[in-house]
Design a protein around this motif. Structure first.
Motif, PDB file in Angstrom:
ATOM      1  N   TYR A  22       0.817  -1.220   0.000  1.00 42.47           N
ATOM      2  CA  TYR A  22       0.000   0.000   0.000  1.00 42.47           C
ATOM      3  C   TYR A  22       0.846   1.262   0.000  1.00 42.47           C
ATOM      4  CZ  TYR A  22      -4.242  -2.697   0.517  1.00 42.47           C
ATOM      5  OH  TYR A  22      -5.280  -3.555   0.262  1.00 42.47           O
ATOM      6  N   HIS A  23       2.126   1.122   0.305  1.00 41.34           N
ATOM      7  CA  HIS A  23       3.031   2.271   0.334  1.00 41.34           C
ATOM      8  C   HIS A  23       4.371   1.843  -0.217  1.00 41.34           C
ATOM      9  CE1 HIS A  23       0.079   2.932   3.558  1.00 41.34           C
ATOM     10  NE2 HIS A  23       0.155   4.194   3.191  1.00 41.34           N
ATOM     11  N   CYS A  57      -7.943   7.260  -3.015  1.00 36.15           N
ATOM     12  CA  CYS A  57      -7.442   5.949  -2.627  1.00 36.15           C
ATOM     13  C   CYS A  57      -6.752   6.093  -1.258  1.00 36.15           C
ATOM     14  CB  CYS A  57      -6.547   5.357  -3.691  1.00 36.15           C
ATOM     15  SG  CYS A  57      -7.461   5.040  -5.213  1.00 36.15           S
ATOM     16  N   ILE A  60      -5.151   3.435   4.506  1.00 31.05           N
ATOM     17  CA  ILE A  60      -5.039   3.605   5.959  1.00 31.05           C
ATOM     18  C   ILE A  60      -4.704   5.062   6.336  1.00 31.05           C
ATOM     19  CG2 ILE A  60      -4.621   1.213   6.610  1.00 31.05           C
ATOM     20  CD1 ILE A  60      -1.632   1.737   6.563  1.00 31.05           C
ATOM     21  N   GLU A  86     -12.221   5.749  -0.983  1.00 31.96           N
ATOM     22  CA  GLU A  86     -11.660   4.400  -0.789  1.00 31.96           C
ATOM     23  C   GLU A  86     -12.804   3.403  -0.959  1.00 31.96           C
ATOM     24  OE1 GLU A  86      -8.485   2.926  -0.169  1.00 31.96           O
ATOM     25  OE2 GLU A  86      -9.811   1.208  -0.451  1.00 31.96           O
ATOM     26  N   ASP A 131     -16.229   3.135  -5.461  1.00 38.25           N
ATOM     27  CA  ASP A 131     -15.247   3.315  -6.527  1.00 38.25           C
ATOM     28  C   ASP A 131     -14.990   4.816  -6.715  1.00 38.25           C
ATOM     29  OD1 ASP A 131     -13.905   3.593  -8.984  1.00 38.25           O
ATOM     30  OD2 ASP A 131     -14.860   1.805  -9.796  1.00 38.25           O
ATOM     31  N   ALA A 132     -13.764   5.223  -6.529  1.00 33.43           N
ATOM     32  CA  ALA A 132     -13.421   6.658  -6.573  1.00 33.43           C
ATOM     33  C   ALA A 132     -13.800   7.293  -7.902  1.00 33.43           C
ATOM     34  CB  ALA A 132     -11.925   6.831  -6.326  1.00 33.43           C
ATOM     35  N   ASP A 150      -3.285   8.418  -5.178  1.00 30.56           N
ATOM     36  CA  ASP A 150      -2.488   7.270  -4.721  1.00 30.56           C
ATOM     37  C   ASP A 150      -3.162   5.911  -4.952  1.00 30.56           C
ATOM     38  OD1 ASP A 150      -0.315   6.006  -3.558  1.00 30.56           O
ATOM     39  OD2 ASP A 150      -0.901   6.458  -1.491  1.00 30.56           O
TER      40      ASP A 150
HETATM   41  C1  LIG Z   1      -1.442   2.325  -3.022  1.00 36.98           C
HETATM   42  S1  LIG Z   1      -2.814   2.102  -1.941  1.00 36.98           S
HETATM   43  C2  LIG Z   1      -2.997   3.687  -1.217  1.00 36.98           C
HETATM   44  C3  LIG Z   1      -2.552   3.801   0.211  1.00 36.98           C
HETATM   45  C4  LIG Z   1      -3.082   4.984   0.946  1.00 36.98           C
HETATM   46  N1  LIG Z   1      -2.914   6.247   0.288  1.00 36.98           N
HETATM   47  C5  LIG Z   1      -2.587   5.020   2.380  1.00 36.98           C
HETATM   48  O1  LIG Z   1      -1.949   5.993   2.806  1.00 36.98           O
HETATM   49  O2  LIG Z   1      -2.837   4.040   3.062  1.00 36.98           O
HETATM   50  C6  LIG Z   1      -4.162   2.099  -3.100  1.00 36.98           C
HETATM   51  C7  LIG Z   1      -5.549   2.157  -2.467  1.00 36.98           C
HETATM   52  O3  LIG Z   1      -6.500   2.360  -3.505  1.00 36.98           O
HETATM   53  C8  LIG Z   1      -7.673   1.664  -3.188  1.00 36.98           C
HETATM   54  N2  LIG Z   1      -8.432   1.552  -4.453  1.00 36.98           N
HETATM   55  C9  LIG Z   1      -8.070   0.850  -5.544  1.00 36.98           C
HETATM   56  N3  LIG Z   1      -8.973   1.010  -6.523  1.00 36.98           N
HETATM   57  C10 LIG Z   1      -9.917   1.868  -6.046  1.00 36.98           C
HETATM   58  C11 LIG Z   1     -11.093   2.444  -6.593  1.00 36.98           C
HETATM   59  N4  LIG Z   1     -11.495   2.161  -7.821  1.00 36.98           N
HETATM   60  N5  LIG Z   1     -11.797   3.284  -5.810  1.00 36.98           N
HETATM   61  C12 LIG Z   1     -11.409   3.575  -4.544  1.00 36.98           C
HETATM   62  N6  LIG Z   1     -10.303   3.049  -3.974  1.00 36.98           N
HETATM   63  C13 LIG Z   1      -9.558   2.209  -4.719  1.00 36.98           C
HETATM   64  C14 LIG Z   1      -7.168   0.385  -2.599  1.00 36.98           C
HETATM   65  O4  LIG Z   1      -8.167  -0.266  -1.824  1.00 36.98           O
HETATM   66  C15 LIG Z   1      -5.997   0.905  -1.758  1.00 36.98           C
HETATM   67  O5  LIG Z   1      -6.396   1.210  -0.450  1.00 36.98           O
END
Ligand SMILES: C[S@@+](CC[C@H](N)C(=O)[O-])C[C@H]1O[C@@H](n2cnc3c(N)ncnc32)[C@H](O)[C@@H]1O
Length: 218
Positions: A22-23, A57, A60, A86, A131-132, A150
């Motif tokens: 996730y990071h 996105c 956490i 998210e 879904d964002a 992100d």
């Molecule tokens: C790289 S991680 C981001 C970590 C976050 N910024 C943090 O500080 O924890 C990507 C995130 O995007 C979310 N995600 C992926 N596709 C998505 C969508 N279509 N809509 C909303 N969230 C989504 C995932 O569940 C995940 O939590």
């Protein structure tokens, strides 16, 4: 979901389906500061007395929680509004299982899948579950000072880096806003440009490529 300790000692998780953490493994908390809060000029924005941040996105919430620390350190009286997009309740639940060196995180942990919003002093945080690419459509025009962009990588989630979603980002950004993301992928940058965003290299962390920062072309 397996916990992973990144190189600055802060925790993240491995998403087994996507096969990505996730990071950044160079340092999850360091990434929140250096790839998001600093390039989006959160400290400078805090001086104006009000900051609105869209955390795309949000996971956490390290990026938002770090930005809150930076803003409050600069101006303890600053009003801060965070909207997090998210779609996965499982990762929201994991907010309870980490302890990053971010002062505001003790408050941020009020976010759970059952409680998606809280206010603490002049700070408000609200997660919109879904879904964002859809939930962003309900956000107001010209509203956010900063966008933390992100998703998982363009390689694994190309649908998140398309022109239409960047057009939505353009719509919700103030004319002065900055969008920051960890990726410098060609496809992502081309789609930003096609959506009317002017991009440049963002910070480099570790031995990886630079991130990307973008502003509105108006
Ligand atoms: C790289 S991680 C981001 C970590 C976050 N910024 C943090 O500080 O924890 C990507 C995130 O995007 C979310 N995600 C992926 N596709 C998505 C969508 N279509 N809509 C909303 N969230 C989504 C995932 O569940 C995940 O939590």
């Amino acid at each position: 979901m397996q916990k992973v300790i990144t190189r600055d000692g802060s925790e993240t998780f491995l998403n087994e389906q996507v096969k990505e953490t996730y990071h950044s493994q160079t340092g999850a908390v360091e990434e929140a500061l250096k790839k998001y809060a600093i390039p989006c000029k959160i400290k400078e924005l805090a001086k104006t007395g009000k900051v609105t941040i869209l955390d795309v996105c949000a996971g956490i919430g390290y990026n938002s929680a770090m930005a809150i620390d930076v803003a409050l350190e600069e101006n303890p009286d600053c009003e801060i509004e965070i909207i997090g997009l998210e779609y996965d309740s499982e990762i929201i639940q994991k907010i309870q299982e980490v302890a990053p060196p971010i002062k505001f995180f003790q408050h941020y942990q009020k976010i759970t899948p059952q409680n998606l919003a809280f206010t603490e002093g002049k700070v408000s945080v609200k997660y919109i579950l879904g879904d964002a690419r859809e939930t962003s459509k309900k956000l107001p025009d010209n509203y956010f000072d900063a966008v933390f962009f992100d998703p998982f990588s363009p390689q694994s989630s190309p649908e998140m880096w398309g022109v239409d979603f960047f057009k939505e980002m353009w719509r919700v950004m103030k004319n002065s806003a900055i969008l920051a993301t960890f990726s410098c992928a060609r496809m992502a940058r081309d789609n930003m440009a096609a959506a009317g965003l002017l991009y440049d290299d963002g910070p480099i962390l570790g031995r990886r490529g630079p991130g990307t920062v973008a502003v509105k072309w108006v």
